[in-house]
Motif scaffolding. Structure first.
Motif, short mmCIF file in Angstrom:
data_model
loop_
_atom_site.label_atom_id
_atom_site.label_comp_id
_atom_site.label_asym_id
_atom_site.label_seq_id
_atom_site.Cartn_x
_atom_site.Cartn_y
_atom_site.Cartn_z
N ASP A 1 0.81 -1.22 0.00
CA ASP A 1 0.00 0.00 0.00
C ASP A 1 0.85 1.27 0.00
OD1 ASP A 1 -2.44 1.16 -0.22
OD2 ASP A 1 -3.14 0.68 1.79
N ALA B 1 0.93 5.67 1.23
CA ALA B 1 0.41 6.79 2.01
C ALA B 1 1.22 8.02 1.60
CB ALA B 1 0.55 6.53 3.51
N GLN C 1 2.36 12.35 2.51
CA GLN C 1 2.44 13.48 3.43
C GLN C 1 3.35 14.53 2.82
OE1 GLN C 1 4.83 13.58 7.31
NE2 GLN C 1 2.77 13.09 8.06
N SER D 1 0.46 3.63 6.84
CA SER D 1 -0.23 4.92 6.92
C SER D 1 0.62 5.87 7.76
CB SER D 1 -1.63 4.77 7.51
OG SER D 1 -1.56 4.21 8.81
N SER E 1 0.60 9.81 10.09
CA SER E 1 -0.13 10.91 10.71
C SER E 1 0.86 11.74 11.51
CB SER E 1 -1.24 10.39 11.63
OG SER E 1 -2.00 11.47 12.16
N TYR F 1 -3.15 11.95 -5.74
CA TYR F 1 -2.64 12.82 -4.68
C TYR F 1 -2.03 14.07 -5.32
CZ TYR F 1 0.28 14.46 -0.76
OH TYR F 1 0.87 15.21 0.23
N GLU G 1 -1.80 15.67 3.69
CA GLU G 1 -1.61 14.27 4.08
C GLU G 1 -2.74 13.44 3.47
OE1 GLU G 1 0.15 13.39 8.15
OE2 GLU G 1 -1.94 12.80 8.44
N ASN H 1 -4.08 9.35 3.75
CA ASN H 1 -4.20 7.91 3.94
C ASN H 1 -5.56 7.57 3.35
OD1 ASN H 1 -1.80 7.49 5.77
ND2 ASN H 1 -2.98 8.93 7.01
N THR H 2 -5.57 6.82 2.28
CA THR H 2 -6.81 6.67 1.52
C THR H 2 -7.93 6.07 2.35
OG1 THR H 2 -5.60 6.50 -0.54
CG2 THR H 2 -7.81 5.63 -0.53
#
Length: 500
Positions: A95, A97, A99, A138, A140, A456, A489, A491-492
């Motif tokens: 996967d 992600a 940012q 992911s 954050s 994105y 940012e 995260n799908t």
């Protein structure tokens, strides 16, 4: 590079005569589909196909019905800007992600960080060796999260494979500090029941909640006992991630007996996976909503209290869905796209025998209000190009392309490539762009293709399981307005409110 602007010729031959020996009957009658490929520390193996199927693939290539082996083709509104092959991490790519100017790419052997400030020339910033499939990823703030769903000797990045029957074995979530992108630091680990196949973030100011999806319990596994009919909820304090811990295990499929209350699968529902947990969850924090793709069930639930999600509605499709794999809301929160991963991502299901309704997307409208909302089926969507019987192909991970007033998404289809399609009219979805490569092999099913394809900040990024990291540019009047939307940012599985 070749452009194939008319995919209609792709429908004529493929899959009409021969299929991989025994594959079709296995998919239709042998029982539940397995989950996404999970080879653990071992490389994916090829599956031989019949002599007639091999001949059919070669003939289709010679006739121009499908691209040649490894040949790149795409619609005329997509440009292939870059490909970065695998490097220090040889495992299966998984996967993605995002940012700021960075993309984070999971791999069964760890993860890789790219600087995508120049999408035409992505640069590797870091590669972290930390084996443990799937390494669903992911981010954050300063934290990065990694799922481990293969039984390991311990929680370290130096662990080795160990049987799940041993009590000391470890599976679960890993947490890294990525404040220095060039030098990520491993800061915490949390063991979860049945590991972590995928995970979903529900970020708050002080804490990050993680919904951990896992499944397939077994009475012989000390840390994965049946019934496994819920999800693990982890709370991670941002300023003290080392204190991360499981705070609840909400049961989503209550029922008496050892099997819980989810879809019983076969023989009651032949060819359908028994529900023993969830495969993937997507949350829409701005609406306090979540959608769960849970093997034999699709669910809609409220996350108004993130520690105690509450199921609102539950649906099944025991005719055409084998394995509920993932979910995507539209921006208006009145539709959900569920995917069916027929064959577990390792089979050739994009052909005439399987047809347009299996291994596809199911589009559901959300009708009603509050706790009385219901999921109402409207239609299926599947890519309109038949693939070779040596290509693993089925619906997989995708994301919205943010266009006001339109419902458009980009989606990975393994060796079926990357598809951009519109579902503004829930009953009449249509493809508007595509990118793919020809088969990895003309002799056997070799696992590969796009695992994740996400939009994105103006570009499409795809993590190809075998070929590496791809960057695509989409130029189309229907999607060009999305270029004005920029996120800090993504995260799908934690869908943003793109227009807030």
């Amino acid at each position: 590079m070749i452009l194939l602007n008319d995919p209609r010729t792709r429908r004529r031959r493929l899959g009409v005569g021969a299929v991989a020996a025994g594959l079709l009957s296995a998919l239709l009658t042998a029982g539940p589909a397995v989950a996404t490929p999970d080879p653990g520390d071992a490389p994916a193996t090829s599956k031989e196909v019949s002599k007639s199927a091999r001949a059919e693939v070669r003939d289709a290539i010679e006739d121009g019905e499908i691209p040649g082996q490894d040949q790149v083709v795409h619609s005329d509104n997509i440009e292939h800007l870059a490909n970065i092959p695998k490097d220090a991490l040889p495992g299966t790519n998984s996967d993605l992600a995002f940012q700021g100017r960075y993309a984070f790419a999971g791999n069964y052997d760890g993860f890789r960080i790219f600087d995508i400030s120049n999408p035409k020339k992505p640069k590797t910033v870091a590669q972290v060796l930390c084996p443990g499939s799937q390494n669903d990823i992911s981010v954050s703030g300063d934290l990065l999260f990694l799922s481990t769903d293969s039984s390991r000797s311990d929680s370290s990045c130096n662990s080795t494979t160990q049987p799940a029957t041993e009590k000391s074995s470890w599976e679960g979530m890993k947490v890294f500090d990525i404040s220095d992108k060039r030098n990520p630091k491993y800061v915490a680990a949390v063991e979860t029941a049945c590991g972590s196949h995928t995970h979903t973030l529900v970020p708050e100011r002080k804490n990050v909640y993680i919904y951990v999806s896992s499944y397939s319990p077994n009475a012989a596994y000390p840390d994965c006992q049946p019934p496994h009919d819920g999800i693990s909820v982890i709370k991670v304090p941002r300023k003290a991630p080392e204190r991360a811990a499981v705070v609840d295990f909400p049961v989503l499929f209550p029922g008496e007996g050892p099997d819980g209350g989810g879809n019983p699968g076969g023989p009651t529902n032949p060819g359908v996976s028994k529900t023993t947990g969830c495969h993937d969850i997507t949350v829409l924090p701005s609406k306090d909503l979540a959608a769960g793709a849970c093997m034999g069930d699709g669910i809609l639930f409220s996350i108004e209290d993130p520690e105690r999600p509450k199921v609102i509605d539950r649906v099944q499709d025991n005719v055409n869905f084998a394995f509920w794999h993932s979910a995507t809301f539209n921006q208006g929160a009145n539709k959900v796209v569920f995917t069916d991963e027929l064959g577990g991502g390792g089979a050739a299901t994009c052909n005439a025998e399987i047809g347009p309704n299996r291994g596809a997307d199911g589009i559901y409208d959300i009708v009603g209000r509050g706790d009385h909302r219901k999921l109402v089926f409207r239609s299926y969507f599947k890519i309109p190009r038949h693939q070779a019987d040596t290509e693993n192909c089925v619906a997989h991970n995708g994301s919205l392309i943010p266009v006001k007033g339109k419902d458009i998404m980009v989606q990975a289809w393994y060796q079926g490539g990357v598809s951009v399609w519109e579902f503004t009219d829930s009953s009449r979805p249509k493809e508007i762009a595509y990118f793919e490569r020809g088969p990895l092999s003309t002799e056997a099913i070799s696992t590969g293709g796009s695992w994740s394809a996400y939009y994105y900040n103006g570009y499409i990024y795809s993590n190809d399981m075998a070929k590496g990291f791809d960057v695509l540019k989409l130029s189309d009047r229907r999607t060009d307005p999305a270029k004005r939307v920029h996120l800090r940012e993504l995260n799908t599985q934690t869908q943003p409110d793109y227009f807030d």
